[in-house]
Design a protein around this motif. Structure first.
Motif, PDB file in Angstrom:
ATOM      1  N   LEU A 159       0.979  -1.330   0.066  1.00 46.79           N
ATOM      2  CA  LEU A 159       0.208   0.124   0.024  1.00 46.79           C
ATOM      3  C   LEU A 159       0.768   1.116  -0.125  1.00 46.79           C
ATOM      4  O   LEU A 159       0.500   2.408  -0.687  1.00 46.79           O
ATOM      5  N   LEU A 160       1.930   1.266   0.905  1.00 45.96           N
ATOM      6  CA  LEU A 160       2.827   2.403   0.752  1.00 45.96           C
ATOM      7  C   LEU A 160       3.590   2.351  -0.491  1.00 45.96           C
ATOM      8  O   LEU A 160       3.602   3.556  -0.999  1.00 45.96           O
ATOM      9  N   TYR A 161       4.017   1.355  -1.343  1.00 47.37           N
ATOM     10  CA  TYR A 161       4.584   1.499  -2.571  1.00 47.37           C
ATOM     11  C   TYR A 161       3.750   2.235  -3.492  1.00 47.37           C
ATOM     12  O   TYR A 161       3.958   3.202  -4.087  1.00 47.37           O
ATOM     13  N   ASP A 162       2.406   1.634  -3.380  1.00 41.78           N
ATOM     14  CA  ASP A 162       1.513   2.213  -4.311  1.00 41.78           C
ATOM     15  C   ASP A 162       1.200   3.885  -4.045  1.00 41.78           C
ATOM     16  O   ASP A 162       1.022   4.415  -5.112  1.00 41.78           O
ATOM     17  N   TYR A 163       0.992   3.860  -2.802  1.00 46.41           N
ATOM     18  CA  TYR A 163       0.839   5.603  -2.494  1.00 46.41           C
ATOM     19  C   TYR A 163       1.936   6.374  -3.058  1.00 46.41           C
ATOM     20  O   TYR A 163       1.607   7.393  -3.641  1.00 46.41           O
TER      21      TYR A 163
END
Length: 119
Positions: A94-98
């Motif tokens: 999720l952090l990568y995508d954000y």
């Protein structure tokens, strides 16, 4: 609206959200103009951040201005001990995508701000 650490808040900025102590008691209302006395009071109360109107502080070049690749490397480092934990890996993704979306948005904003090329 911009959330700032108290150390970057300056007199004259206007609160976009009310400021409350850790126990939930409000100490300054939305729309209050910051003064040095008020900032000092926040500091003694343990308030660590305020939300102000507009975007008065350019955080480019600060720790917040990190390339996507550097952020990805940092996430790999931070999550290195959680390779077998599916929930931690989900948070990492999720952090990568954000950060990927944020980098794309910044690139689009910079491209829109450039003058059109003649040719």
């Amino acid at each position: 609206m911009q959330k700032l650490p108290l150390s970057l808040a300056r007199p004259g900025m206007v609160l976009a959200k009310a400021v409350a102590r850790a126990d939930g008691i409000a100490v300054a209302a939305q729309g209050t103009e910051l003064s040095q006395a008020l900032l000092d009071r926040f500091d003694t109360m343990g308030v660590d951040a305020v939300v102000v109107e507009g975007n008065p502080v350019d955080l480019e070049g600060a720790a917040g201005d990190m390339s996507y690749e550097k952020r990805a490397e940092r996430l790999d480092h931070l999550f290195r001990k959680h390779a077998g934990d599916k929930w931690m890996q989900q948070i990492k993704k999720l952090l990568y995508d954000y950060f990927k979306l944020k980098a794309a948005g910044l690139a689009a904003a910079r491209a829109a701000a450039e003058p059109p090329r003649e040719g």
